[in-house]
Structure formats: structure tokens, C-alpha cells
Design a protein around this motif. Structure first.
Motif, mmCIF file in Angstrom:
data_model
loop_
_atom_site.group_PDB
_atom_site.id
_atom_site.type_symbol
_atom_site.label_atom_id
_atom_site.label_comp_id
_atom_site.label_asym_id
_atom_site.label_seq_id
_atom_site.Cartn_x
_atom_site.Cartn_y
_atom_site.Cartn_z
ATOM 1 N N GLY A 179 51.182 53.255 50.727
ATOM 2 C CA GLY A 179 50.190 52.333 51.241
ATOM 3 C C GLY A 179 48.829 52.355 50.588
ATOM 4 O O GLY A 179 47.845 51.964 51.216
ATOM 5 N N ILE A 180 48.723 52.829 49.327
ATOM 6 C CA ILE A 180 47.423 52.810 48.655
ATOM 7 C C ILE A 180 47.233 51.420 48.053
ATOM 8 O O ILE A 180 47.695 51.125 46.957
ATOM 9 N N THR A 181 46.577 50.584 48.797
ATOM 10 C CA THR A 181 46.313 49.213 48.405
ATOM 11 C C THR A 181 44.819 49.056 48.120
ATOM 12 O O THR A 181 44.017 49.905 48.507
ATOM 13 N N PRO A 182 44.428 47.969 47.474
ATOM 14 C CA PRO A 182 42.997 47.719 47.307
ATOM 15 C C PRO A 182 42.250 47.698 48.642
ATOM 16 O O PRO A 182 41.103 48.161 48.731
ATOM 17 N N GLU A 183 42.909 47.178 49.682
ATOM 18 C CA GLU A 183 42.265 47.137 50.998
ATOM 19 C C GLU A 183 42.038 48.550 51.540
ATOM 20 O O GLU A 183 40.979 48.847 52.122
ATOM 21 N N ARG A 184 43.020 49.429 51.339
ATOM 22 C CA ARG A 184 42.861 50.808 51.796
ATOM 23 C C ARG A 184 41.766 51.522 51.006
ATOM 24 O O ARG A 184 40.998 52.307 51.569
ATOM 25 N N VAL A 236 36.221 53.826 51.032
ATOM 26 C CA VAL A 236 34.866 53.758 50.479
ATOM 27 C C VAL A 236 33.840 53.495 51.584
ATOM 28 O O VAL A 236 32.712 54.004 51.530
ATOM 29 N N ALA A 237 34.219 52.736 52.605
ATOM 30 C CA ALA A 237 33.289 52.358 53.667
ATOM 31 C C ALA A 237 32.993 53.491 54.650
ATOM 32 O O ALA A 237 32.146 53.324 55.545
ATOM 33 N N MET A 238 33.618 54.652 54.496
ATOM 34 C CA MET A 238 33.440 55.760 55.450
ATOM 35 C C MET A 238 32.159 56.538 55.157
ATOM 36 O O MET A 238 32.168 57.760 54.975
ATOM 37 N N GLY A 288 39.881 53.153 41.739
ATOM 38 C CA GLY A 288 40.916 53.205 42.761
ATOM 39 C C GLY A 288 41.487 51.829 43.032
ATOM 40 O O GLY A 288 42.705 51.647 43.120
ATOM 41 N N GLU A 289 40.607 50.842 43.148
ATOM 42 C CA GLU A 289 41.092 49.472 43.362
ATOM 43 C C GLU A 289 41.880 48.981 42.160
ATOM 44 O O GLU A 289 42.907 48.308 42.313
ATOM 45 N N ALA A 290 41.429 49.306 40.957
ATOM 46 C CA ALA A 290 42.134 48.844 39.752
ATOM 47 C C ALA A 290 43.573 49.374 39.716
ATOM 48 O O ALA A 290 44.523 48.620 39.470
ATOM 49 N N PHE A 291 43.740 50.663 39.969
ATOM 50 C CA PHE A 291 45.084 51.242 39.891
ATOM 51 C C PHE A 291 45.936 50.856 41.097
ATOM 52 O O PHE A 291 47.159 50.723 40.969
ATOM 53 N N ALA A 292 45.309 50.664 42.244
ATOM 54 C CA ALA A 292 46.068 50.184 43.395
ATOM 55 C C ALA A 292 46.608 48.778 43.132
ATOM 56 O O ALA A 292 47.777 48.471 43.412
ATOM 57 N N VAL A 343 43.485 41.675 36.184
ATOM 58 C CA VAL A 343 42.274 41.831 35.378
ATOM 59 C C VAL A 343 41.150 40.965 35.934
ATOM 60 O O VAL A 343 39.962 41.351 35.890
ATOM 61 N N GLY A 344 41.514 39.814 36.490
ATOM 62 C CA GLY A 344 40.509 38.899 37.018
ATOM 63 C C GLY A 344 39.716 39.433 38.198
ATOM 64 O O GLY A 344 38.706 38.838 38.588
ATOM 65 N N ARG A 345 40.161 40.554 38.778
ATOM 66 C CA ARG A 345 39.410 41.179 39.857
ATOM 67 C C ARG A 345 38.099 41.797 39.362
ATOM 68 O O ARG A 345 37.210 42.095 40.171
ATOM 69 N N PHE A 346 38.000 41.985 38.049
ATOM 70 C CA PHE A 346 36.882 42.755 37.494
ATOM 71 C C PHE A 346 36.079 41.884 36.542
ATOM 72 O O PHE A 346 36.616 41.039 35.839
ATOM 73 N N SER A 347 34.789 42.114 36.508
ATOM 74 C CA SER A 347 33.867 41.214 35.819
ATOM 75 C C SER A 347 33.702 41.586 34.351
ATOM 76 O O SER A 347 33.848 42.748 33.961
ATOM 77 N N GLU A 348 33.376 40.593 33.560
ATOM 78 C CA GLU A 348 33.016 40.828 32.162
ATOM 79 C C GLU A 348 31.622 41.455 32.098
ATOM 80 O O GLU A 348 30.779 41.225 32.958
#
Length: 376
Positions: free
Chosen positions: A4-9, A14-16, A117-121, A142-147
């Protein structure tokens, strides 16, 4: 996808912000799950960047929990200033300095997990099925991340001592790394695949170490800054130097399964293994060779070795080592990356690093939202 290691998780962890110790433990655990997920994808024993992040994050936990660093400060103070009352080492000024070190290390630990973490998830979820390993799916990831270039955050201290950060730059280097991992998924030649994974790992390492720069520098300067004007005279200077020395020693130590690395010394070979694994003894991929030149590693490093290093290498003292790789100043990006790249290269196929960082009981506590009792 593993456990269950997803970008949402990743974003939930991170929010903790109000639970920094538990957050670090969950980050470390998350990196281990991502390590296993990437190992399933890549196969053939070439391990991706999260396998190294596991042990770096676990080391960061020693700062974030503060007690290990505090014990180190007390021990150094007792040795250097035997006449000073022991209570000074745990007094309010030193505790405040230790808290600032913890905040900087915790901040760095968190911002790296937020990005990588989000990239690899996202990557491991997108390409879990071979049929889904398409260029179109890669473009989505790749589009999740900015140039933009990798740049360090601008970090300032708020009145209450909390860190305030302003992100800078972009994530082009991380986007490039994801492309090389994708190429490795389709590569049949073991030697070429090994180089592609190392290139991607190196780019991830350079991106995250660039982003970490103000957090590492801040952790090392915090003791000197925080103790000025709080404790008077030579005691203040001594305390600042001691806290910084303890932080530096802990920061330049990496505990791995079966081995402890001292990052100020030349990198030794993994126990019972050659310094470089098969396929990485000689690097040929043009972009990889270019990266090693930029980092002062590989042949560029070997050309600059001094006589002492060369004699030690010729005589074989202490077993195989990456001569000239030891970092002189961990606050300097170039010093860190010279060591880190060689570390990645030498351990890319070291299966001992797949060991879980925590026991099953400790993991159950973390999943239940508890910090495990006892040593971590």
C-alpha cells in the motif's frame, strides 16, 4: 506495488508534522517497501535508490529522536571538559541546540520523501504489470514532476524555532532518472541495465543531496548559532563546538547490515565482496561517465589521487577501497556526492541491504500509530 505505498500514503506520512519521530519511522519503513517494489520490477539484483534511502533515513532518526545525539554530546563533554558539571550537557541551551539539529534533519528527511517517495510509489504502481510498461504511462508518471534545475530550499527559522521553507527550482533531474529506470525495465543486457540503474540512482542522489543542502548545513551550524549569547564565555564556545562535533560524527556514520561506514574515510568494499559488482567495474554509458566527471568520481577521482592514496592502493592495506572517496566536509555538496556515488556503485547489488530496518513487532506498532518501545 508493495504494502500500500501509494503517492497518497506518502503525502499522509509527510503531513504528520506533529509526530516527527513516528513520521521518520514510517518514512524509513516506506522506503523499505518501495525498495521491495522496485526490486520486483527491475529484477536481476540491481537495486534502485530507495534501498540506500532506507538506511539514511534510519540514521536520520537518531537525530530526530535527540537522545542518541544528546548522549554523544555528554560523552564528548565529559572527555574534553572533565571539570564541567555533567548537567550542563543536558541543560536548556544544549537541549535547544539539539532540538534545532533535529528540526533540520527531520525537515530534510521529510522533503526528500515527499518528492522521491512519491516518485517511486507512482513508478512502481504504474509499471507493476509488464503490459503497462509503455511510453504513454511513463509520460503520466514523469508529468507529476516539474521542469527546472534542482535547487536547495530557502530555509528560515520562525520565531518559535520552527523551520519555514520556500521551495526553489524544479525536478528535471528526477524526471531524467525516471526515464533511465524505465529504460532499465526493458533492457536485456545485464551490463547495460546495471549502468542504467546506477545512472538513475546517481541522478536521484544528486537531486536529493542538492535539496538537502540547507538542512545539512543548518544542522551543523545550529549548535554554534543557538548557543551564542545564551551561555557566556568559553563555556559557550566549548558547548557549541562539542554539539557540532557530535552532530558531525553521527552524520558521517552510516550503519548498514553487517557494517558501519565512516564517511570521512575511503569507502571499503562490501564484506566478502569485490569493491565493484559485475557490470560496474568499468563504466561506459556516455551520460553516466559524464555524471561521474561532474561528481569527481571514477576516473576523474583516480587522476587526482595523491601519493599516499596510490601507495595504499598498490600495497592493498585494509582491503579494497575507493581511494580518495572519503568526504572532508559533509556540509559541502561536492564532498558528499563523491562518496555517495561510489557508495551507490559499490552496493548496487548488495542484497544484505534488503534486510528490514525494523522488527515485525516494531512495524506493527508503527502501523497502529505508536512509536515502538526500546532501541530502534
Amino acid at each position: 506495488m508493495v504494502d500500500g505505498i501509494t503517492p497518497e500514503r506518502v503525502r499522509e506520512i509527510v503531513a504528520m508534522a506533529d509526530q516527527p519521530v513516528l513520521r521518520n519511522l514510517l518514512i524509513t519503513r516506506g522506503y523499505h517497501r518501495l525498495t521491495l517494489a522496485m526490486a520486483q520490477l527491475l529484477g536481476q539484483g540491481d537495486f534502485a535508490w530507495p534501498i540506500f534511502a532506507v538506511w539514511a533515513s534510519k540514521q536520520a532518526g537518531q537525530f530526530i529522536r535527540e537522545e542518541e545525539l544528546g548522549a554523544g554530546v555528554s560523552a564528548i563533554l565529559a572527555a574534553r571538559l572533565p571539570g564541567l558539571p555533567v548537567g550542563v550537557a543536558v541543560g536548556a541551551p544544549v537541549r535547544r541546540a539539539l532540538a534545532q539539529v533535529a528540526r533540520h534533519v527531520g525537515g530534510g528527511n521529510t522533503i526528500v520523501f515527499a518528492e522521491l517517495g512519491e516518485a517511486f510509489a507512482a513508478f512502481s504502481a504504474a509499471f507493476a504489470e509488464p503490459a503497462a510498461r509503455t511510453e504513454e504511462r511513463l509520460a503520466d508518471v514523469v508529468g507529476r514532476f516539474s521542469e527546472g534545475p534542482s535547487l536547495p530550499d530557502v530555509v528560515t527559522l520562525a520565531a518559535d524555532g520552527a523551520l519555514e521553507r520556500q521551495p526553489q527550482g524544479g525536478q528535471t533531474m528526477l524526471r531524467e532518472a525516471l526515464h533511465y529506470y524505465f529504460m532499465a525495465l526493458h533492457e536485456r543486457s545485464p551490463a547495460i541495465r546495471a549502468e542504467l540503474v546506477l545512472l538513475a540512482n546517481g541522478l536521484c542522489g544528486l537531486h536529493e543531496q542538492t535539496r538537502l543542502q540547507p538542512y545539512i548545513a543548518g544542522a551543523l551550524s545550529a549548535p554554534l548559532t543557538d548557543l551564542q549569547g545564551v551561555v557566556e564565555g568559553p563555556v559557550a564556545a566549548a558547548l557549541g563546538v562539542v554539539v557540532r562535533r557530535a552532530a558531525t560524527e553521527l552524520m558521517m556514520t552510516m550503519a548498514l547490515p553487517g557494517q558501519v561506514l565512516r564517511l570521512g574515510f575511503d569507502l571499503p568494499a562490501p564484506p566478502g565482496q569485490p569493491l565493484w559488482p559485475d557490470g560496474l567495474a568499468r563504466l561506459e554509458h556516455p551520460r553516466l561517465v559524464q555524471l561521474t566527471e561532474e561528481l569527481g568520481a571514477y576516473e576523474a577521482r583516480e587522476r587526482r589521487l595523491g601519493l599516499a592514496d596510490r601507495v595504499e592502493d598498490w600495497l592493498g592495506f585494509g582491503g579494497p577501497e575507493a581511494q580518495g572517496s572519503g568526504a572532508d566536509d559533509w556540509s559541502q555538496l561536492g564532498d558528499r556526492m563523491r562518496y555517495i556515488f561510489e557508495y551507490f556503485r559499490s552496493r548496487q547489488r548488495d542484497a544484505s541491504l534488503l534486510a528490514p530496518p525494523f522488527s515485525a513487532a516494531q512495524e506493527q506498532d508503527m502501523l497502529a500509530g505508536r512509536v515502538p518501545a526500546g532501541p530502534l
